[in-house]
Scaffold this motif. Structure first.
Motif, mmCIF file in Angstrom:
data_model
loop_
_atom_site.group_PDB
_atom_site.id
_atom_site.type_symbol
_atom_site.label_atom_id
_atom_site.label_comp_id
_atom_site.label_asym_id
_atom_site.label_seq_id
_atom_site.Cartn_x
_atom_site.Cartn_y
_atom_site.Cartn_z
ATOM 1 N N PRO A 15 0.812 -1.220 0.000
ATOM 2 C CA PRO A 15 0.000 0.000 0.000
ATOM 3 C C PRO A 15 0.846 1.271 0.000
ATOM 4 C CG PRO A 15 -0.932 -1.596 1.507
ATOM 5 C CD PRO A 15 0.392 -2.163 1.055
ATOM 6 N N TYR A 16 1.993 1.232 0.691
ATOM 7 C CA TYR A 16 2.876 2.407 0.702
ATOM 8 C C TYR A 16 3.368 2.714 -0.701
ATOM 9 C CZ TYR A 16 7.010 5.294 1.530
ATOM 10 O OH TYR A 16 7.948 6.301 1.483
ATOM 11 N N CYS A 17 3.811 1.681 -1.420
ATOM 12 C CA CYS A 17 4.280 1.879 -2.796
ATOM 13 C C CYS A 17 3.157 2.440 -3.666
ATOM 14 C CB CYS A 17 4.779 0.563 -3.373
ATOM 15 S SG CYS A 17 6.229 -0.125 -2.553
ATOM 16 N N SER A 18 1.971 1.899 -3.490
ATOM 17 C CA SER A 18 0.822 2.367 -4.261
ATOM 18 C C SER A 18 0.528 3.834 -3.976
ATOM 19 C CB SER A 18 -0.406 1.513 -3.930
ATOM 20 O OG SER A 18 -1.551 1.992 -4.603
ATOM 21 N N SER A 19 0.631 4.221 -2.707
ATOM 22 C CA SER A 19 0.345 5.613 -2.337
ATOM 23 C C SER A 19 1.341 6.581 -2.965
ATOM 24 C CB SER A 19 0.345 5.764 -0.818
ATOM 25 O OG SER A 19 1.667 5.674 -0.291
ATOM 26 N N LYS A 20 2.604 6.154 -3.072
ATOM 27 C CA LYS A 20 3.616 7.010 -3.677
ATOM 28 C C LYS A 20 3.363 7.169 -5.170
ATOM 29 C CE LYS A 20 6.105 8.219 -0.202
ATOM 30 N NZ LYS A 20 6.176 9.651 0.193
ATOM 31 N N SER A 21 2.979 6.083 -5.827
ATOM 32 C CA SER A 21 2.655 6.147 -7.246
ATOM 33 C C SER A 21 1.428 7.016 -7.496
ATOM 34 C CB SER A 21 2.412 4.730 -7.789
ATOM 35 O OG SER A 21 2.051 4.764 -9.147
ATOM 36 N N ASP A 22 0.411 6.846 -6.668
ATOM 37 C CA ASP A 22 -0.810 7.656 -6.802
ATOM 38 C C ASP A 22 -0.519 9.142 -6.611
ATOM 39 O OD1 ASP A 22 -2.260 5.369 -7.243
ATOM 40 O OD2 ASP A 22 -3.065 5.240 -5.199
ATOM 41 N N ALA A 23 0.346 9.459 -5.654
ATOM 42 C CA ALA A 23 0.691 10.858 -5.396
ATOM 43 C C ALA A 23 1.387 11.482 -6.611
ATOM 44 C CB ALA A 23 1.581 10.961 -4.161
ATOM 45 N N VAL A 28 0.721 15.425 -11.170
ATOM 46 C CA VAL A 28 0.920 15.666 -12.606
ATOM 47 C C VAL A 28 -0.408 15.914 -13.309
ATOM 48 C CG1 VAL A 28 1.647 14.623 -14.793
ATOM 49 C CG2 VAL A 28 3.086 14.403 -12.764
ATOM 50 N N ASN A 29 -1.407 15.112 -12.996
ATOM 51 C CA ASN A 29 -2.670 15.157 -13.729
ATOM 52 C C ASN A 29 -3.650 16.198 -13.225
ATOM 53 O OD1 ASN A 29 -1.861 13.007 -15.389
ATOM 54 N ND2 ASN A 29 -2.578 11.489 -13.904
ATOM 55 N N TYR A 30 -3.500 16.633 -11.978
ATOM 56 C CA TYR A 30 -4.493 17.535 -11.407
ATOM 57 C C TYR A 30 -3.915 18.882 -10.995
ATOM 58 C CZ TYR A 30 -7.423 13.400 -11.322
ATOM 59 O OH TYR A 30 -8.142 12.293 -11.694
ATOM 60 N N ILE A 36 6.306 20.630 -12.595
ATOM 61 C CA ILE A 36 6.113 19.659 -11.525
ATOM 62 C C ILE A 36 7.331 18.734 -11.455
ATOM 63 C CG2 ILE A 36 4.797 17.653 -10.772
ATOM 64 C CD1 ILE A 36 3.369 20.196 -10.205
ATOM 65 N N VAL A 37 7.864 18.568 -10.255
ATOM 66 C CA VAL A 37 8.988 17.667 -10.037
ATOM 67 C C VAL A 37 8.546 16.542 -9.107
ATOM 68 C CG1 VAL A 37 11.304 17.399 -9.079
ATOM 69 C CG2 VAL A 37 10.709 19.472 -10.334
ATOM 70 N N ASN A 38 8.698 15.313 -9.568
ATOM 71 C CA ASN A 38 8.543 14.151 -8.708
ATOM 72 C C ASN A 38 9.946 13.668 -8.377
ATOM 73 O OD1 ASN A 38 5.680 13.438 -8.265
ATOM 74 N ND2 ASN A 38 5.608 13.363 -10.500
ATOM 75 N N LEU A 39 10.381 13.939 -7.154
ATOM 76 C CA LEU A 39 11.738 13.624 -6.731
ATOM 77 C C LEU A 39 11.716 12.315 -5.946
ATOM 78 C CD1 LEU A 39 14.575 14.905 -6.929
ATOM 79 C CD2 LEU A 39 14.182 15.883 -4.665
ATOM 80 N N ARG A 40 12.167 11.249 -6.597
ATOM 81 C CA ARG A 40 12.147 9.929 -5.976
ATOM 82 C C ARG A 40 13.418 9.698 -5.155
ATOM 83 N NH1 ARG A 40 10.033 6.205 -11.054
ATOM 84 N NH2 ARG A 40 7.841 6.885 -11.012
#
Length: 206
Positions: A15-23, A28-30, A36-40
């Motif tokens: 679920p944690y991995c899923s939450s990071k992907s959803d974020a 990006v989409n909304y 926008i920077v997604n810093l992994r």
């Protein structure tokens, strides 16, 4: 800037991995902001961090418990370099996209690498004790029950075990051009251990 995690690359793992992907998808989409920077981030450690404390705590006993029959490769980064990367993104005029940052170590680290480094930093012998993965799931159940009873989250809870057993947590996405990490892991570990000692967090375990 969305502070994300390498966990976003494996959304079906936990679920944690899923939450990071959803974020990442959400920002990006909304968002109507184009930059926008997604810093992994990989494994982050340093003074003040309590999530990696269990690793240093085990090392202080002279043993590190790791999964048997699983060779894990992971990227690492010191907290000071995380901050400098965020500052760089804030100041850059064309910083947008998904970026994965680490300390620059090609191929990352395995458990043996980390044990050798922490042994040198703590000036003591440290050996790996390899346990069947099922043992880690059992520990995860116990820690989850403890967290439920005490209403205090634990690092090694059941939902975290699949991430610990996952073999590849290496950076692979776009490089943050113009930014470079400054702290090698030996110095980072040294600073981290000094902080734990200064706060008497590790002293009672020696």
């Amino acid at each position: 800037i969305n502070i994300s995690s390498l966990a976003a690359k494996e959304p079906n793992l936990t679920p944690y991995c899923s939450s990071k992907s959803d974020a990442e998808n959400y920002v990006v989409n909304y968002s109507d902001i184009p930059e926008i920077v997604n810093l992994r981030l990989p494994v982050v450690y340093g003074p003040g961090d309590l999530e990696t404390l269990s690793f240093f705590k085990m090392a202080s006993y002279g043993i590190i418990l790791v999964p048997a029959n699983i060779e894990i490769s992971m990227s690492m980064i010191y907290i000071k370099d995380v901050v400098s990367a965020i500052q760089y993104c804030c100041q850059s005029n064309d910083c947008a996209g998904i970026f994965e940052i680490d300390d620059g170590k090609l191929g990352g680290y395995n458990w043996a690498d980390l044990a050798q480094i922490v042994a040198k930093v703590m000036d003591r012998r440290v050996r790996l004790v390899r346990l069947p993965p099922i043992i880690f799931f059992g520990l995860g159940v116990l820690m989850s029950v403890k967290a439920f009873v005490t209403r205090s989250p634990e690092m090694l809870m059941f939902g975290k075990i699949p991430e610990i057993l996952h073999p590849n947590w290496l950076v692979s996405a776009g490089k943050l051009e113009g930014w470079e990490p400054q702290v090698k892991i030996q110095n980072g570990f040294k600073n981290t251990v000094k902080w734990y000692y200064s706060q008497n967090i590790l002293k009672s375990y020696l």
